[in-house]
Design an enzyme around this catalytic site. Structure first.
Site, PDB file in Angstrom:
ATOM      1  N   SER A 104      52.606  55.688  41.081  1.00  0.00           N
ATOM      2  CA  SER A 104      51.466  55.067  41.760  1.00  0.00           C
ATOM      3  C   SER A 104      51.778  53.602  42.084  1.00  0.00           C
ATOM      4  CB  SER A 104      50.207  55.206  40.900  1.00  0.00           C
ATOM      5  OG  SER A 104      49.062  54.847  41.644  1.00  0.00           O
ATOM      6  N   LYS A 163      26.727  48.786  50.746  1.00  0.00           N
ATOM      7  CA  LYS A 163      26.959  47.992  49.534  1.00  0.00           C
ATOM      8  C   LYS A 163      26.817  48.877  48.300  1.00  0.00           C
ATOM      9  CE  LYS A 163      27.632  44.251  47.149  1.00  0.00           C
ATOM     10  NZ  LYS A 163      28.927  43.557  47.175  1.00  0.00           N
TER      11      LYS A 163
END
Length: 422
Positions: free
Chosen positions: A212, A266
């Site tokens: 990763s 948001k």
């Protein structure tokens, strides 16, 4: 006359004679020093405590940050002299060597190297890459040294004339399972600073794991210089995001969470608040954007993966021996074997390590009593001393008046007796 005897006698009271003694040591009662001392001690004291002015900041000379490190590198780069034994034939020595056919002579010969490799160890990186600042500092130092030495060829440089290989190699020993995309992306950019510098080759070696975010850093090696051990885990070119929502659990207990947002997207999914399908889609878009950026990063660092990027960027991992077949690495080898090989090739190998300065042994140890308390005690003592001196001054003044009166009375009596006799 009692007061005259008391003041002039050697066995009198010491308290009475202390003031004249102090005055004599300071130059007499009329001296300026004595007057200033008395006036200072008799000044009214203020018991309020005023802390001393302290320094809040200091400054590091950034232009000279690596000056001592440069000296250490120059010392490590200096070519050591080695004594070698050279056998000279008898025909060359003539009569100088009659007892043997050859004579050994020692001669100092400077050892030459075929290049320079500097090791950076980046093992045990956590999810937030806590060592990122240290990596940035080391990269900046190496770049500054490399650029500075290239401009000044008269001094010992990283690419000195005794090297057949004109390039500096930076060997990065990497070990990381990944973590935050933002943190590892920044760390990868630090390695790219080295890779993009002309005259520097970056070799990344993975002994255990570079998955990763770890592979995000590893793939930034110079072309053809990403190595891994046979059973090292590499790959995992993917992105994951996880969270827990307890909204329904709270409602089952009679608690209604309220969430207010200033913006449609948001925090679409959080710990509390209803999870909507639009919110889930928004989060998935963010994950996909980050994944696409990850793939573009790998392709820019390793263009050879252009054809199979969709096959290897699935989040899957490979062992080192299999990663070579899919193009994730360039060679199967351990770091120890590679460094040993560089040594056999006659390369100067240095390891860049942190230098911890020895601090003052008592640094950070606080006194048993606060400094303010010590100053307060000293102020109290001086106040008492000033009061005692004030009493001595007043007593001395009264004694002087009595002495003068007694002297005048004695003079008058002597004059009257003289007149009576005549």
């Amino acid at each position: 006359m009692r007061r005259i005897t008391k003041l002039s006698g050697g066995n009198g009271d010491g308290a009475q004679s202390s003031l004249p003694l102090a005055a004599a040591l300071l130059g007499g009662p009329n001296s300026i020093l004595f007057s200033q001392l008395i006036s200072t001690l008799l000044m009214p004291s203020n018991p309020a405590y005023i802390p001393p002015i302290e320094q809040h900041y200091t400054f590091e000379r950034i232009n000279e940050r690596y000056s001592k490190d440069s000296m250490a590198l120059s010392k490590a780069m200096s070519t050591p002299s080695q004594k070698t034994q050279i056998k000279m034939p008898k025909s060359l020595l003539g009569d100088f060597n009659k007892t043997s056919g050859a004579r050994e002579h020692s001669k100092e010969v400077k050892k030459s190297y075929n290049g320079t490799s500097i090791i950076l160890e980046l093992k045990g990186l956590d999810t937030m890459v806590a060592q990122a600042h240290d990596l940035n500092d080391k990269v900046s130092f190496l770049l500054e040294e490399h650029r500075g030495k290239k401009e000044n060829t008269n001094t010992t440089s990283l690419n000195s004339t005794d090297q057949t290989d004109s390039e500096l190699e930076v060997i990065i020993l990497l070990e990381s399972p990944g973590g935050s995309a933002a943190e590892y992306g920044l760390a990868a950019q630090q390695i790219l600073r080295l890779r993009d510098e002309p005259g520097i080759q970056v070799t990344v070696i993975v002994d255990k794991v570079a998955a990763s975010g770890g592979y995000m850093m590893a793939c930034t090696s110079s072309p053809g210089r990403l190595y891994a051990a046979p059973f090292a885990v590499v790959g995992s070119i993917g992105v994951i995001g996880q969270t827990v929502n307890i909204h329904n659990a709270l409602e089952s207990w009679g608690v209604k969470p309220l969430v207010f947002r200033g913006g449609k997207h948001k925090a679409p999914v959080g710990l509390i608040g209803e999870v909507s399908e639009d919110g889930m889609k928004t989060i998935q878009k963010m994950i996909d954007k980050t994944h696409n950026a990850f793939k573009r990063h790998v392709l820019a660092a390793r263009p050879k993966l252009a054809k199979q990027i969709d096959d290897v960027a699935t989040g899957d991992v490979w062992l080192g021996c299999d990663a070579l077949d899919v193009g994730l690495i360039d060679r199967v080898i351990t770091s120890d074997e590679y460094i040993s090989q560089r040594l056999r090739d006659g390369v100067r190998v240095l390891k860049l390590i942190n230098y911890d300065k020895r601090r003052f042994p008592f640094a950070g140890i606080h006194p048993p009593r606060p400094v303010a308390k010590l100053f307060s005690d000293a102020s109290n003592v001086l106040s008492k001393v000033s009061l005692l001196l004030a009493d001595q001054v007043s007593l001395a003044k009264s004694d002087d008046v009595d002495i003068q009166a007694s002297a005048r009375s004695f003079t008058t009596k002597v004059q009257s007796n003289t007149q009576c006799k005549t």
